[in-house]
Motif scaffolding. Structure first.
Motif, PDB file in Angstrom:
ATOM      1  N   SER A  53       0.768  -1.108   0.006  1.00 50.16           N
ATOM      2  CA  SER A  53      -0.009  -0.144  -0.054  1.00 50.16           C
ATOM      3  C   SER A  53       0.947   1.310   0.081  1.00 50.16           C
ATOM      4  O   SER A  53       1.648   1.437  -0.837  1.00 50.16           O
ATOM      5  N   TYR A  54       0.779   1.994   1.092  1.00 52.81           N
ATOM      6  CA  TYR A  54       1.402   3.375   1.123  1.00 52.81           C
ATOM      7  C   TYR A  54       2.895   2.928   1.156  1.00 52.81           C
ATOM      8  O   TYR A  54       3.993   3.692   0.827  1.00 52.81           O
ATOM      9  N   GLY A  55       3.387   1.694   1.691  1.00 55.48           N
ATOM     10  CA  GLY A  55       4.739   1.358   1.852  1.00 55.48           C
ATOM     11  C   GLY A  55       5.159   1.250   0.333  1.00 55.48           C
ATOM     12  O   GLY A  55       6.506   1.247   0.537  1.00 55.48           O
ATOM     13  N   GLY A  56       4.652   1.079  -0.620  1.00 54.92           N
ATOM     14  CA  GLY A  56       5.236   1.199  -1.741  1.00 54.92           C
ATOM     15  C   GLY A  56       5.800   2.417  -2.046  1.00 54.92           C
ATOM     16  O   GLY A  56       6.960   2.612  -2.887  1.00 54.92           O
ATOM     17  N   ALA A  57       4.989   3.600  -1.847  1.00 59.14           N
ATOM     18  CA  ALA A  57       5.868   4.908  -1.795  1.00 59.14           C
ATOM     19  C   ALA A  57       7.031   5.029  -1.076  1.00 59.14           C
ATOM     20  O   ALA A  57       7.973   5.626  -1.417  1.00 59.14           O
ATOM     21  N   VAL A  58       7.080   4.445   0.237  1.00 58.79           N
ATOM     22  CA  VAL A  58       8.145   4.473   1.043  1.00 58.79           C
ATOM     23  C   VAL A  58       9.478   3.763   0.364  1.00 58.79           C
ATOM     24  O   VAL A  58      10.539   4.177   0.413  1.00 58.79           O
ATOM     25  N   ILE A  59       9.282   2.474  -0.086  1.00 62.46           N
ATOM     26  CA  ILE A  59      10.386   1.731  -0.669  1.00 62.46           C
ATOM     27  C   ILE A  59      10.700   2.533  -1.908  1.00 62.46           C
ATOM     28  O   ILE A  59      11.954   2.417  -2.276  1.00 62.46           O
ATOM     29  N   THR A  60       9.936   3.071  -2.609  1.00 64.35           N
ATOM     30  CA  THR A  60      10.447   3.760  -3.885  1.00 64.35           C
ATOM     31  C   THR A  60      11.279   4.879  -3.435  1.00 64.35           C
ATOM     32  O   THR A  60      12.206   5.455  -4.350  1.00 64.35           O
ATOM     33  N   GLN A  61      10.938   5.748  -2.485  1.00 69.40           N
ATOM     34  CA  GLN A  61      11.850   6.718  -1.918  1.00 69.40           C
ATOM     35  C   GLN A  61      13.120   6.288  -1.234  1.00 69.40           C
ATOM     36  O   GLN A  61      14.139   6.852  -1.605  1.00 69.40           O
ATOM     37  N   ALA A  62      12.959   5.087  -0.641  1.00 67.33           N
ATOM     38  CA  ALA A  62      14.174   4.771   0.441  1.00 67.33           C
ATOM     39  C   ALA A  62      15.021   3.634  -0.442  1.00 67.33           C
ATOM     40  O   ALA A  62      16.078   3.259  -0.034  1.00 67.33           O
ATOM     41  N   GLY A  63      14.346   3.196  -1.551  1.00 65.81           N
ATOM     42  CA  GLY A  63      15.183   2.018  -2.256  1.00 65.81           C
ATOM     43  C   GLY A  63      16.276   2.098  -2.977  1.00 65.81           C
ATOM     44  O   GLY A  63      16.914   1.352  -3.511  1.00 65.81           O
ATOM     45  N   ASN A  64      17.051   3.390  -3.140  1.00 61.39           N
ATOM     46  CA  ASN A  64      18.000   3.677  -4.010  1.00 61.39           C
ATOM     47  C   ASN A  64      19.410   3.426  -2.987  1.00 61.39           C
ATOM     48  O   ASN A  64      20.473   3.324  -3.571  1.00 61.39           O
ATOM     49  N   GLU A  65      19.089   2.962  -1.611  1.00 67.25           N
ATOM     50  CA  GLU A  65      20.301   2.513  -1.071  1.00 67.25           C
ATOM     51  C   GLU A  65      20.935   1.325  -1.823  1.00 67.25           C
ATOM     52  O   GLU A  65      20.289   0.376  -2.413  1.00 67.25           O
ATOM     53  N   LEU A  83      12.766  -4.640  -5.495  1.00 66.21           N
ATOM     54  CA  LEU A  83      11.840  -3.986  -5.110  1.00 66.21           C
ATOM     55  C   LEU A  83      10.508  -4.732  -5.284  1.00 66.21           C
ATOM     56  O   LEU A  83      10.334  -5.198  -6.473  1.00 66.21           O
ATOM     57  N   VAL A  84       9.616  -4.883  -4.313  1.00 65.32           N
ATOM     58  CA  VAL A  84       8.373  -5.891  -4.415  1.00 65.32           C
ATOM     59  C   VAL A  84       7.342  -5.096  -3.926  1.00 65.32           C
ATOM     60  O   VAL A  84       7.532  -4.491  -2.666  1.00 65.32           O
ATOM     61  N   TYR A  85       6.453  -4.793  -4.774  1.00 64.54           N
ATOM     62  CA  TYR A  85       5.247  -4.216  -4.399  1.00 64.54           C
ATOM     63  C   TYR A  85       3.990  -5.123  -4.155  1.00 64.54           C
ATOM     64  O   TYR A  85       3.645  -5.626  -5.193  1.00 64.54           O
ATOM     65  N   ILE A  86       3.366  -4.826  -3.199  1.00 63.02           N
ATOM     66  CA  ILE A  86       1.863  -5.658  -2.676  1.00 63.02           C
ATOM     67  C   ILE A  86       0.837  -4.714  -2.708  1.00 63.02           C
ATOM     68  O   ILE A  86       0.749  -4.044  -1.750  1.00 63.02           O
ATOM     69  N   ALA A  87       0.069  -4.729  -3.826  1.00 61.42           N
ATOM     70  CA  ALA A  87      -1.057  -3.996  -3.866  1.00 61.42           C
ATOM     71  C   ALA A  87      -0.792  -2.339  -3.266  1.00 61.42           C
ATOM     72  O   ALA A  87      -1.358  -1.994  -2.379  1.00 61.42           O
ATOM     73  N   ALA A  88       0.444  -2.125  -3.914  1.00 60.01           N
ATOM     74  CA  ALA A  88       1.083  -0.923  -3.330  1.00 60.01           C
ATOM     75  C   ALA A  88       1.090   0.296  -4.385  1.00 60.01           C
ATOM     76  O   ALA A  88       1.009   0.070  -5.507  1.00 60.01           O
ATOM     77  N   PHE A  89       1.437   1.706  -4.055  1.00 56.25           N
ATOM     78  CA  PHE A  89       1.681   2.656  -4.642  1.00 56.25           C
ATOM     79  C   PHE A  89       2.898   2.385  -5.182  1.00 56.25           C
ATOM     80  O   PHE A  89       4.051   2.031  -4.390  1.00 56.25           O
ATOM     81  N   GLN A  90       3.079   2.770  -6.791  1.00 54.67           N
ATOM     82  CA  GLN A  90       4.475   2.587  -7.196  1.00 54.67           C
ATOM     83  C   GLN A  90       4.788   4.061  -7.799  1.00 54.67           C
ATOM     84  O   GLN A  90       4.984   3.876  -9.187  1.00 54.67           O
ATOM     85  N   PRO A  91       4.849   5.092  -7.176  1.00 57.41           N
ATOM     86  CA  PRO A  91       4.822   6.430  -8.035  1.00 57.41           C
ATOM     87  C   PRO A  91       6.379   6.618  -8.682  1.00 57.41           C
ATOM     88  O   PRO A  91       7.489   6.067  -8.455  1.00 57.41           O
ATOM     89  N   ASP A  92       6.289   7.700  -9.723  1.00 54.24           N
ATOM     90  CA  ASP A  92       7.204   8.048 -10.406  1.00 54.24           C
ATOM     91  C   ASP A  92       8.134   9.186  -9.947  1.00 54.24           C
ATOM     92  O   ASP A  92       7.315   9.865  -8.713  1.00 54.24           O
ATOM     93  N   SER A  93       9.158   9.748 -10.026  1.00 60.22           N
ATOM     94  CA  SER A  93       9.752  10.916  -9.685  1.00 60.22           C
ATOM     95  C   SER A  93       8.911  11.919  -9.613  1.00 60.22           C
ATOM     96  O   SER A  93       8.232  12.194 -10.967  1.00 60.22           O
ATOM     97  N   GLY A  94       8.802  12.754  -8.781  1.00 59.06           N
ATOM     98  CA  GLY A  94       7.702  13.988  -8.896  1.00 59.06           C
ATOM     99  C   GLY A  94       6.399  13.954  -8.766  1.00 59.06           C
ATOM    100  O   GLY A  94       5.728  14.657  -8.721  1.00 59.06           O
ATOM    101  N   GLU A  95       6.039  12.546  -8.599  1.00 58.50           N
ATOM    102  CA  GLU A  95       4.421  12.216  -8.258  1.00 58.50           C
ATOM    103  C   GLU A  95       4.291  12.296  -7.061  1.00 58.50           C
ATOM    104  O   GLU A  95       5.217  12.077  -6.293  1.00 58.50           O
ATOM    105  N   VAL A  96       2.865  12.553  -6.655  1.00 61.04           N
ATOM    106  CA  VAL A  96       2.298  12.338  -5.152  1.00 61.04           C
ATOM    107  C   VAL A  96       1.333  11.605  -5.294  1.00 61.04           C
ATOM    108  O   VAL A  96       0.582  11.452  -6.380  1.00 61.04           O
ATOM    109  N   LEU A  97       1.158  11.154  -4.259  1.00 62.30           N
ATOM    110  CA  LEU A  97       0.089   9.654  -4.217  1.00 62.30           C
ATOM    111  C   LEU A  97      -1.414  10.376  -4.386  1.00 62.30           C
ATOM    112  O   LEU A  97      -2.388   9.566  -4.930  1.00 62.30           O
TER     113      LEU A  97
END
Length: 250
Positions: free
Chosen positions: A91-103, A109-123
Motif C-alpha cells: 500500500s503506502y509502503g510502496g511509496a516509502v520503498i520507492t523513496q528509500a530503495g536507492n540504498e 523492490l517488491v510491491y504488494i497492492a502498493a503505490f509505485q509512484p514515479d519521480s515528482g509524483e504525489v499519491l
C-alpha cells in the motif's frame, strides 16, 4: 619475478571468479514495510513463511508522520541489515520503498497492492487518475486520517475474518495527510528490478491503477484474487513472489 607475476595474476583471477560466484547466490535478506493505517504485525504470516524457507526478515515500523520520516525509518533498517536485500512495500509502503530503495544494499523492490509512484509524483494525484472503489478516510485530528472503522472490513480487508478485521479497524495507525502530498524525489524502480502483486478485489487502490503502475515500471507482475490486505489473506502467494525476487535479483 616472472613466477611471482603469474601467481599474482592467478590469485586475482581466482578472486574475480569467487566474486562472480558470490554475486550469483540468492539474496537471503528481506525487509518488509507496512502501509497506511497498519503496522508491521500484519506481516506475521509472510515473515513466518520466509523464515521457514531460510530468509532473514526485518520489519520496519515506520511512524506514518511524513514520507521523509517513513523513508528515514526504512533506511535505518536497511543500514542495520547491511547486506544485499529485497525491499517489500504494501500500500503506502510502496511509496516509502520507492523513496528509500536507492540504498546500495537494496537489490530488488517488491510491491504488494502498493503505490509505485514515479519521480515528482504525489499519491493524491495518482489516486485521482483511477479512483478506488472506496472513499472512506475520516479525520483523526491534527492533520491525520484513518479508515472509517464502520467500513474497514468491507473496504480494506474483506477476505479476512470479521473479528480480525474489526481489531485492525480499532487499532489503526493514523497517517499524516502530508504523506499523500509529498513528491517522490528519485523513484528507485528506475534503477532496481521490481515485482508487483495486483490485488484484484482491492477497494483502497484501484486494481487498474496497480496494473498501470506495474506496467509503467516494467515490473514482473502477478495477480492475486483478494482484498487490499492480500499480504495477510494470501501470505503464500505474497511470500512466493518475494522469494522469486530474491532468486532473480542476484
Amino acid at each position: 619475478m616472472k613466477r611471482l607475476l603469474i601467481t599474482s595474476v592467478a590469485v586475482a583471477a581466482l578472486a574475480l571468479g569467487m566474486s562472480g560466484i558470490a554475486s550469483a547466490e540468492p539474496i537471503k535478506n528481506v525487509v518488509l514495510v507496512h502501509g497506511a493505517f497498519a503496522d508491521g504485525s500484519g506481516w506475521h504470516a509472510v515473515a513466518d513463511i520466509l523464515e521457514r524457507d531460510g530468509y532473514s526478515v526485518s520489519i520496519v515500523q515506520e511512524p506514518e508522520t511524513s514520507l521523509a520520516d517513513d523513508a528515514a525509518a526504512t533506511k535505518r533498517i536497511i543500514e542495520r541489515v547491511n547486506a544485499p536485500l529485497i525491499l517489500v512495500g504494501h500500500s503506502y509502503g510502496g511509496a516509502v520503498i520507492t523513496q528509500a530503495g536507492n540504498e546500495p544494499q537494496v537489490r530488488g523492490l517488491v510491491y504488494i497492492a502498493a503505490f509505485q509512484p514515479d519521480s515528482g509524483e504525489v499519491l493524491g494525484a495518482l489516486l485521482k487518475q483511477k479512483p478506488p472503489a472506496a472513499n472512506n478516510a475520516v479525520p483523526a485530528g491534527e492533520g491525520y486520517v484513518i479508515v472509517d472503522p464502520k467500513t474497514f472490513h468491507a473496504d480494506f480487508a474483506a477476505d479476512l475474518p470479521a473479528k480480525e478485521a474489526r481489531f485492525m479497524a480499532i487499532s489503526q495507525v493514523p497517517i499524516s495527510v502530508t504523506g499523500f502530498g509529498t513528491p517522490i524525489t528519485n523513484a528507485a524502480w528506475h534503477n532496481k528490478p521490481s515485482w508487483y502483486a495486483v490485488a484484484t478485489e482491492d477497494r483502497m487502490i484501484n486494481p487498474d491503477l496497480e496494473r498501470f503502475m506495474a506496467k509503467r515500471a516494467g515490473s514482473t507482475t502477478i495477480e492475486v484474487k483478494g482484498s487490499h490486505a492480500i499480504y495477510m489473506s494470501q501470505p503464500q502467494a505474497v511470500a512466493r513472489l518475494i522469494e522469486q525476487a530474491a532468486k532473480d535479483a542476484k
